[in-house]
Write an enzyme that holds these catalytic residues in place. Structure first.
Site, short mmCIF file in Angstrom:
data_model
loop_
_atom_site.label_atom_id
_atom_site.label_comp_id
_atom_site.label_asym_id
_atom_site.label_seq_id
_atom_site.Cartn_x
_atom_site.Cartn_y
_atom_site.Cartn_z
N ILE A 1 -0.40 7.22 7.31
CA ILE A 1 -0.93 5.89 7.78
C ILE A 1 -0.81 4.84 6.83
CG2 ILE A 1 -3.02 6.78 7.44
CD1 ILE A 1 -4.08 5.36 10.09
N CYS A 2 -0.82 3.69 7.30
CA CYS A 2 -0.87 2.34 6.83
C CYS A 2 0.33 2.50 5.68
CB CYS A 2 -2.38 2.27 6.13
SG CYS A 2 -2.84 0.62 5.80
#
Length: 180
Positions: free
Chosen positions: A105-106
């Site tokens: 994620i991210c």
């Protein structure tokens, strides 16, 4: 199932660790915090220091075959440090080589770029990684969650903390399917 959470000693975005960690626990699985150094990792809430968390094991002492899947939380400094550590990069690469599912994620896909694991895959991330992913041979999309299933290689990605509910649902579903 044991799920590895790989992060550097400092710089992980706290909520991108704690919410997926809780999703794993809620499913009755075992999250394991892996880092490049023993002790505790320092999490951040954006640019402010957050809590610290105990390291369960060091990346040099574990192998991908001990885990059912890998979660890579973001934060800007966390994946930047991981991609400079060859043992961490090799650990990530081994999950793909062994056909074990990975979720990131991210900013975490930076580590995937370093491991040369985005080539031919479609994924999402924090928007500033778009060019890096494209330059590494991947296709970047602006979606809440993206699942790239290449046979036995499942990669689940999301953009940002706001996407965490969808990210957690998706990676838990896909990790469960991979283990059947």
């Amino acid at each position: 199932m044991r799920i590895a959470f790989l992060m550097a000693p400092e710089g992980v975005e706290q909520v991108e660790l704690t919410e997926p960690w809780q999703a794993v626990r809620d499913a009755g699985d075992e999250p394991v915090l892996i880092s490049t150094k023993s002790g505790r990792i320092q999490a951040f809430q954006h640019l402010d220091k957050g809590d610290t968390f105990p390291v369960d094991d060091v990346v040099s002492h574990v192998s991908a075959d001990s885990f059912g899947g890998l979660v890579l939380p973001g934060g800007v400094a966390n994946p930047d440090a991981l991609r400079m550590d060859e043992q961490a990069v090799s650990f990530v690469r081994d999950f793909f080589t062994q056909g074990r599912p990975v979720a990131a994620i991210c900013h975490a896909p930076w580590t995937l770029v370093e491991a040369d694991m985005v080539r031919g895959r479609t994924l999402t991330s924090w928007p500033s990684l778009c060019t890096d992913i494209k330059n590494a041979g991947g296709t970047w999309v602006d979606e809440e969650v993206q699942i790239c299933d290449q046979g036995n290689n499942i990669l689940v990605t999301s953009r940002k903390p706001d996407d965490l509910p969808a990210f957690c649902r998706a990676f838990m579903r896909e990790f469960g399917r991979a283990m059947v």
